[in-house]
Motif scaffolding. Structure first.
Motif, short mmCIF file in Angstrom:
data_model
loop_
_atom_site.label_atom_id
_atom_site.label_comp_id
_atom_site.label_asym_id
_atom_site.label_seq_id
_atom_site.Cartn_x
_atom_site.Cartn_y
_atom_site.Cartn_z
N TYR A 199 6.61 3.98 -9.90
CA TYR A 199 5.64 3.37 -8.99
C TYR A 199 6.37 2.50 -7.97
O TYR A 199 6.06 2.53 -6.77
CB TYR A 199 4.64 2.53 -9.79
CG TYR A 199 4.05 3.27 -10.96
CD1 TYR A 199 3.16 4.32 -10.76
CD2 TYR A 199 4.39 2.94 -12.27
CE1 TYR A 199 2.61 5.01 -11.83
CE2 TYR A 199 3.86 3.63 -13.35
CZ TYR A 199 2.97 4.66 -13.12
OH TYR A 199 2.45 5.36 -14.19
N ALA A 200 7.34 1.74 -8.43
CA ALA A 200 8.11 0.89 -7.51
C ALA A 200 8.82 1.73 -6.46
O ALA A 200 8.92 1.33 -5.29
CB ALA A 200 9.12 0.05 -8.30
N GLY A 201 9.31 2.91 -6.86
CA GLY A 201 10.00 3.77 -5.91
C GLY A 201 9.11 4.14 -4.73
O GLY A 201 9.56 4.13 -3.57
N ASN A 202 7.86 4.45 -4.99
CA ASN A 202 6.93 4.79 -3.90
C ASN A 202 6.60 3.57 -3.05
O ASN A 202 6.39 3.69 -1.84
CB ASN A 202 5.65 5.40 -4.47
CG ASN A 202 5.80 6.88 -4.76
OD1 ASN A 202 6.75 7.52 -4.32
ND2 ASN A 202 4.86 7.44 -5.51
N PHE A 203 6.54 2.39 -3.68
CA PHE A 203 6.29 1.17 -2.89
C PHE A 203 7.44 0.91 -1.92
O PHE A 203 7.23 0.54 -0.76
CB PHE A 203 6.09 -0.04 -3.82
CG PHE A 203 4.93 0.11 -4.77
CD1 PHE A 203 3.82 0.86 -4.42
CD2 PHE A 203 4.96 -0.51 -6.02
CE1 PHE A 203 2.74 0.99 -5.30
CE2 PHE A 203 3.90 -0.37 -6.90
CZ PHE A 203 2.80 0.38 -6.55
N PHE A 204 8.66 1.13 -2.40
CA PHE A 204 9.82 0.93 -1.52
C PHE A 204 9.85 1.97 -0.40
O PHE A 204 10.19 1.66 0.74
CB PHE A 204 11.11 1.00 -2.34
CG PHE A 204 11.36 -0.22 -3.19
CD1 PHE A 204 11.34 -1.48 -2.62
CD2 PHE A 204 11.62 -0.11 -4.55
CE1 PHE A 204 11.57 -2.62 -3.40
CE2 PHE A 204 11.84 -1.22 -5.33
CZ PHE A 204 11.81 -2.49 -4.75
N LEU A 205 9.47 3.21 -0.72
CA LEU A 205 9.40 4.24 0.33
C LEU A 205 8.38 3.86 1.40
O LEU A 205 8.60 4.08 2.60
CB LEU A 205 9.05 5.60 -0.28
CG LEU A 205 10.15 6.31 -1.06
CD1 LEU A 205 9.62 7.63 -1.63
CD2 LEU A 205 11.36 6.58 -0.17
N ASN A 206 7.26 3.31 0.97
CA ASN A 206 6.26 2.86 1.94
C ASN A 206 6.83 1.77 2.83
O ASN A 206 6.62 1.77 4.06
CB ASN A 206 5.00 2.35 1.22
CG ASN A 206 3.93 1.89 2.19
OD1 ASN A 206 3.70 2.51 3.23
ND2 ASN A 206 3.28 0.78 1.87
N GLY A 207 7.54 0.82 2.24
CA GLY A 207 8.14 -0.24 3.05
C GLY A 207 9.11 0.31 4.08
O GLY A 207 9.11 -0.10 5.25
N ILE A 208 9.93 1.28 3.67
CA ILE A 208 10.89 1.88 4.59
C ILE A 208 10.19 2.63 5.71
O ILE A 208 10.67 2.67 6.85
CB ILE A 208 11.83 2.83 3.80
CG1 ILE A 208 12.70 2.02 2.83
CG2 ILE A 208 12.71 3.64 4.74
CD1 ILE A 208 13.49 2.88 1.86
#
Length: 434
Positions: free
Chosen positions: A199-208
């Motif tokens: 889940y954190a991985g997708n949150f970081f992708l959204n930030g990028i």
């Protein structure tokens, strides 16, 4: 930093011909094209976060639907509180610089959610708080973004540009959830014992994903007159909000346009509410077939955006709005009565096409019938309806489904919108002449 954009010069006959045949003609304009492409990436990233956030809430609350409802309610509440304020401040600011701030804040919130998730300290109240903050930022961001578009394309291509903007939203809604699931699987294979890492991985992708929008906003060339209108003084905030509402109220058509769109959003149950119920209880579908129902509605919104985009500066926008409302009602009635998978798919396809017709036409009329210096404040009405009224309408609809069942609820909702659409068609002739 104001620069004068260079728009392509074409012979008038050639421009008319291209306007008729090209649903992508607004992409000829360099600044709108850059913004459009960057928003595609950002919108897909947003859907990565929406899906992952819902799954994260269910995981840490042991599948509590109430927790999901609280998160959605927190975001909707922020729009009711800040939508008008956001639109007013957007009108008094340099929209490009204002969007640089709001997009940066959205990126920061995505990274914060990723950090608290990957470290394992995340709790439901933190997600609720971040959802409220995210909704607050969007209350300022969306009116500014919508009112920026008319400065990037000429008036005759505005409806085309707005339709292409809706393709970004609807296309990402079509692709984003699937990609979110794929990325969760990918991150799960590399989680190294951390069950929250996917889940954190997708949150970081959204930030990028926000980085592209920030770069494009820096590169935009806003016309000098638009920049001057943005930074002119408008007076006290409350007086500014009252002035924008007065502008809409005094217009002979806009109150009825907004009421028709508002009726659709409030009384029209969302896909996430009705499709699982109909898929499992009425049509008896498996998971793959249920996914096709969602895809049919999503594909319809994309096709609807392309149809409206191809119309260009369509003369009879009011009739398009009313016809779209009636087609939306008819398709929802057919879906409510259908017991056949193929008919349901076709009904949802028409449902998506007509809903986009209503939304794109409403936004175009809002953009073109108010002074440029009030576009942000007036567009905050659109933000409030989509982000606030739609979730608000799902609450009574869900209760009604529990009492009388899904089909009767959908029939009732469609009938209410249909009757009001007929009233607008027959009793409000001004809409037929827009």
């Amino acid at each position: 930093m104001s620069r004068v954009p260079t728009l392509p010069e074409e012979p008038s006959q050639e421009r008319v011909a291209r306007r008729r045949i090209s649903p992508l003609r607004a992409l000829r304009y360099r600044d709108f094209r850059l913004l459009w492409i960057s928003l595609i990436v950002s919108s897909v990233g947003t859907w990565l976060q929406i899906v992952s956030q819902s799954l994260l809430v269910l995981k840490i609350t042991h599948n509590s639907p109430i927790a999901l409802g609280i998160v959605s309610l927190a975001q909707a509440a922020s729009f009711f509180i800040f939508a008008f304020i956001g639109g007013s401040i957007a009108d008094q600011s340099d929209k490009r610089r204002f969007l640089l701030i709001t997009q940066s804040l959205s990126m920061l919130l995505a990274f914060i959610l990723g950090i608290i998730t990957i470290t394992g300290i995340v709790q439901v109240w933190m997600i609720v708080l971040l959802a409220f903050c995210s909704g607050t930022v969007l209350s300022f961001d969306q009116p500014a973004r919508s009112s920026l578009v008319p400065t990037l394309v000429p008036r005759e291509d505005l409806m085309n540009a707005i339709s292409l903007q809706s393709i970004v939203f609807n296309g990402s809604a079509f692709v984003g959830p699937t990609l979110a699931g794929v990325m969760i699987v990918v991150f799960s294979n590399a989680r190294n014992g951390n069950s929250l890492f996917p889940y954190a991985g997708n949150f970081f992708l959204n930030g990028i994903s926000f980085l592209g929008v920030l770069v494009v906003l820096y590169l935009l060339r806003i016309p000098q007159d638009a920049a001057e209108q943005s930074t002119a003084r408008r007076g006290p905030l409350l007086a500014s909000i009252r002035a924008s509402l007065g502008t809409v109220r005094r217009d002979e058509a806009l109150p009825w346009v907004l009421s028709g769109y508002g009726a659709l959003l409030f009384f029209g149950p969302s896909n996430t509410l009705i499709l699982p119920i109909f898929g499992t209880q009425i049509l008896h579908l498996n998971a793959a077939q249920l996914g096709l129902l969602f895809s049919a509605a999503g594909l319809g919104t994309i096709l609807g955006a392309l149809v409206v985009a191809s119309l260009g500066d369509f003369k009879y926008k009011g009739l398009l709005l009313l016809c779209s409302l009636l087609v939306w009602t008819s398709s929802l009635l057919i879906f409510a009565l259908s017991h056949f998978f193929g008919i349901s798919l076709l009904a949802l396809l028409l449902f998506g096409i007509s809903q986009n017709g209503v939304g794109a036409t409403t936004i175009t009329l809002l953009q073109t019938r108010v002074p440029p210096q009030m576009r942000g404040r007036v567009m905050s009405l659109n933000t409030l309806m989509i982000m606030g009224i739609r979730p608000l309408g799902d609450f009574p609809a869900s209760g009604l489904i529990a009492l009388i069942g899904g089909p009767l609820t959908v029939l009732l909702c469609a009938a209410i919108v249909g009757l009001y659409s007929l009233y607008l068609l027959l009793a409000r002739p001004v809409l037929r002449t827009l």
